[in-house]
Design an enzyme around this catalytic site. Structure first.
Site, PDB file in Angstrom:
ATOM      1  N   ARG A   1       0.816  -1.221   0.000  1.00  0.00           N
ATOM      2  CA  ARG A   1       0.000   0.000   0.000  1.00  0.00           C
ATOM      3  C   ARG A   1       0.851   1.274   0.000  1.00  0.00           C
ATOM      4  O   ARG A   1       0.629   2.169  -0.830  1.00  0.00           O
ATOM      5  CB  ARG A   1      -0.965  -0.009   1.185  1.00  0.00           C
ATOM      6  CG  ARG A   1      -2.106  -1.003   1.035  1.00  0.00           C
ATOM      7  CD  ARG A   1      -2.985  -0.997   2.263  1.00  0.00           C
ATOM      8  NE  ARG A   1      -2.219  -1.340   3.464  1.00  0.00           N
ATOM      9  CZ  ARG A   1      -2.611  -1.078   4.703  1.00  0.00           C
ATOM     10  NH1 ARG A   1      -3.762  -0.471   4.925  1.00  0.00           N
ATOM     11  NH2 ARG A   1      -1.875  -1.448   5.738  1.00  0.00           N
TER      12      ARG A   1
ATOM     13  N   ASN B   1      -6.501  -2.629   1.594  1.00  0.00           N
ATOM     14  CA  ASN B   1      -6.520  -4.091   1.683  1.00  0.00           C
ATOM     15  C   ASN B   1      -7.952  -4.586   1.817  1.00  0.00           C
ATOM     16  O   ASN B   1      -8.797  -3.918   2.407  1.00  0.00           O
ATOM     17  CB  ASN B   1      -5.748  -4.568   2.922  1.00  0.00           C
ATOM     18  CG  ASN B   1      -4.249  -4.400   2.786  1.00  0.00           C
ATOM     19  OD1 ASN B   1      -3.722  -4.311   1.684  1.00  0.00           O
ATOM     20  ND2 ASN B   1      -3.562  -4.364   3.914  1.00  0.00           N
TER      21      ASN B   1
END
Length: 769
Positions: A21, A39
């Site tokens: 990320r 996520n």
């Protein structure tokens, strides 16, 4: 003006807990894009919008420049209407639905963390638990999912303000690195004596001094405790052997860096990549002469198992010791590796003089992985730390979730769903209560970790295997038995992403056959769904049953008695060495009394090893065959003929090779030459038999599997011969050829039958379900 586009991206694979990320956030910022990343249960989702060329470059860079621990299995891009978003943000994780995201394996300390470890001005200077998103413990500390700190063994260590700031900063490489810590808030290293009393002083420096003084040290690693001694000290290595009750099996050696590895062993380009990669396995390599490594480290072996440091503690310890150290599993022979502190202290107190330990718990015991280079490819011998639990993807789906229970020796299990097979860490030999408990705990952990509720359970056909009994006791599942050698061949097929049919050559120690005898030298026409047994080594009795495994001279007696009609040459030394039992053992063989028949290739290698005086009795599995390979003259090209006996299936006469070896021995031919001629003869027999079976089946692809094909001399000669005969050869790479790969094969067979695949076993010789 360039048009604005928006894309929605689905990224699947090992993309959580590896810095994906923040990597995407930084990438989007670099290309001036707006959107979000987060996520969910399936992986990572990305929404990005901006100039079309910038978006294209962003997508290309996402795959090309992914974080070191990330593995992208699937990336799906869909174009959508722009929303006019003004910034790019990391959003909270989305929960709900079945979990599909794999967990990363433990990874060796990265270069950035090593710089901090060595920098006197850094707050983590010489801190043995330094880690970040790109390295450190993963699988061994995970207690559950999602992979967040509260569900790891770091839950009891509250982050200090500085570590918390790093953890929450998307621009920091410790963003959401769950094991993040420092000396102020993390685990603490201690050196304790065998009674558990902590010693004063610097634990690492004092531990190094103990190694210099010849002591045995227990060291807590990522997946369990190791036992360490100075690898250049014969007295220390011999003392470790005696205390550990490990008489002959080689120890692994850890060296400080690649230069030192190259001084000790011959390191080619692939070996260098294996040694220095993030997985840091033990790599089996040809040793150099005159390296100073003690003889007791790997007695009589041309190779050494070499590894480089993979934790900060290892780096600190090797830096202080300044010489190679033995680093072997912290256990007594045949027991599981110790991983809990109290258990380690209890079990290892009689072996280790002191314990270099800490207070970060290990949730899953995980042995070191073992691998070797083979012609530009990796060939795993033991798949465990650094590899597990990363999934093996296959080209065909598992229609229903599967649990494959594996074999008895070198056990692994496998849980599988969709296109992923999660082969477990090395469990060991299921021959005692401690290992069985580790096995059942491991299965429960995997089923929870990967959200698998098995509907199909597969097992070996041997009714006495503990793994078979475990499978048959499970409620509310479809149970499928898979013949041992079919599982070997299916494992090789799945390893290579192929469905067959192939001519599968499965050479190993023993496996339960569909006729109730013990197989082990098999030629199968096989695909994933079924098989036909086309040829095998001519069965021979095993006098005393399992006693013949522990005492290979018994197999030599059986082969020689058969080959010479009860009158082998009296001058053969193997007969003189065992004269007091010879007649009794050959009597068992003739009468088939406590002497089950076996077509095992492993037992044939045992017989020749004993005949040549290499090994009459063994202290670990496969020892006689391993030492026979070590003795063989690699330059010898002669080979013993192995005839084919009439009938169906075809039978190959191993007796021919034993008799030829005995005749050469009586003529005074050197043992290394005889050993090589035997290997060459077996390889030539495999090639000749496969060529003959190609004529009758039309199949020209050969899959080599089974523990005997860990023998590199045999494997090289066989692969060369098959390729020279115009056949394509499949060998193992992602899972071991030994029984550690059986569970993958079992899972692949169950899935193929679930898919109602047509089978090549037209005669109906399909492993019964």
């Amino acid at each position: 003006m360039e048009s604005c586009v928006r894309v929605e991206v689905r990224v699947e694979g090992i993309v959580q807990g590896v810095g994906f990320r923040p990597f995407v956030h930084a990438l989007a910022t670099r290309y001036g894009l707006a959107g979000r990343v987060g996520n969910d249960v399936s992986g990572v989702f990305v929404e990005a919008e901006g100039a079309r060329s910038a978006v294209a470059e962003f997508l290309a860079a996402m795959e090309r420049d992914r974080p070191p621990l990330a593995v992208i299995e699937r990336l799906v891009v869909t174009e959508a209407a722009p929303t006019g978003a003004g910034e790019f943000v990391i959003v909270p994780s989305e929960a709900g639905g079945p979990r599909r995201t794999p967990v990363s394996a433990d990874a060796a300390t990265c270069a950035d963390c090593l710089r901090e470890l060595a920098d006197p001005t850094d707050r983590r200077y010489r801190y043995p638990f330094v880690n970040c998103t790109n390295c450190g413990p993963r699988f061994t500390i995970v207690r559950g999912v999602p992979y967040d700190r509260p569900l790891t063994t770091m839950a009891g260590f509250a982050m200090c303000a500085e570590c918390a700031a790093e953890y929450h900063d998307p621009a920091n490489r410790r963003f959401h690195a769950q094991p993040t810590c420092c000396p102020a808030c993390g685990p603490r290293l201690r050196l304790v004596d065998a009674g558990g009393q902590e010693r004063d002083g610097d634990p690492v420096r004092d531990a190094a001094e103990m190694l210099h003084s010849g002591h045995v040290l227990a060291v807590k690693g990522l997946g369990g405790y190791h036992l360490a001694v100075d690898a250049t000290s014969e007295a220390a290595a011999a003392a470790l052997r005696s205390r550990k009750r490990r008489e002959d099996k080689p120890f692994a050696v850890m060296v400080a860096d690649l230069d030192e590895a190259s001084r000790v062993c011959h390191v080619d380009e692939l070996a260098e990549r294996l040694l220095t990669g993030r997985r840091r396995p033990i790599v089996l390599l040809d040793r150099r002469a005159g390296t100073g490594i003690a003889a007791s480290v790997a007695p009589g072996n041309r190779q050494l198992g070499i590894m480089l440091p993979y934790t900060p503690l290892h780096h600190l310890l090797l830096g202080e010791v300044a010489r190679p150290i033995v680093l072997t599993s912290g256990n007594v022979s045949d027991e599981p590796i110790a991983h809990r502190d109290e258990d380690a202290l209890a079990r290892l107190a009689g072996i280790a003089d002191a314990f270099l330990t800490h207070d970060r718990a290990i949730h899953v015991r995980t042995d070191d992985s073992v691998t070797r280079p083979f012609r530009g490819r990796e060939m795993l011998v033991r798949r465990s730390r650094g590899y597990v639990p990363e999934p093996l993807t296959v080209p065909w789906p598992f229609p229903r979730p599967v649990l494959a229970c594996g074999a008895e020796l070198k056990n692994t299990f496998c849980v599988a769903k969709e296109y992923r097979a999660y082969v477990s860490h090395h469990v060991g030999d299921l021959e005692n209560a401690a290992t069985l408990r580790s096995y059942t705990e491991g299965i429960s952990h995997f089923l929870n970790l990967f959200d698998v509720r098995p509907e199909v359970v597969t097992h070996d056909l041997h009714p006495e295997y503990l793994s078979t009994k475990y499978a048959l006791e499970l409620p509310d599942v479809d149970v499928v038995g898979v013949q041992h050698h079919h599982a070997h061949v299916a494992s090789c097929l799945a390893d290579n992403g192929e469905a067959g049919p192939v001519l599968g050559v499965a050479f190993d120690g023993l496996g339960y056959g569909t006729d109730g005898t013990l197989w082990g030298g098999e030629f199968l026409l096989a695909d994933l769904a079924g098989f036909r047994r086309l040829a095998h080594l001519d069965p021979m009795p095993m006098p005393g049953g399992s006693a013949a495994i522990r005492a290979p001279w018994r197999m030599a007696a059986a082969y020689l008695d058969h080959g010479y009609a009860g009158r082998p040459p009296a001058r053969l030394a193997v007969r003189r060495r065992n004269a007091d039992q010879w007649d009794a053992v050959t009597g068992l063989a003739r009468q088939r009394l406590h002497a089950p028949l076996t077509s095992s290739a492993g037992r044939l290698f045992d017989a020749v090893a004993a005949l040549l005086g290499v090994r009459d009795t063994v202290t670990y599995e496969g020892q006689a065959a391993i030492e026979l390979e070590q003795r063989a003259d690699r330059d010898e090209r002669g080979g013993y003929p192995i005839g084919t006996l009439p009938g169906s299936p075809l039978r190959l006469s191993g007796v021919d090779a034993v008799r030829a070896a005995a005749e050469d021995l009586c003529r005074g031919v050197a043992v290394p030459v005889i050993a090589a001629r035997f290997h060459n003869g077996v390889a030539a027999a495999v090639v000749r038999t496969c060529a003959r079976l190609r004529e009758s089946t039309g199949v020209d692809v050969v899959a080599l599997s089974g523990g005997v094909f860990q023998n590199l001399l045999l494997l090289r000669r066989t692969v060369d011969g098959l390729a020279g005969a115009g056949m394509r050869v499949l060998v193992h790479s992602r899972v071991p050829p030994n029984d550690g790969g059986i569970s993958l094969g079992q899972a692949a067979v169950a899935a193929a039958r679930d898919r109602d695949c047509p089978t090549v076993a037209a005669t109906g010789e399909v492993t019964p379900g």
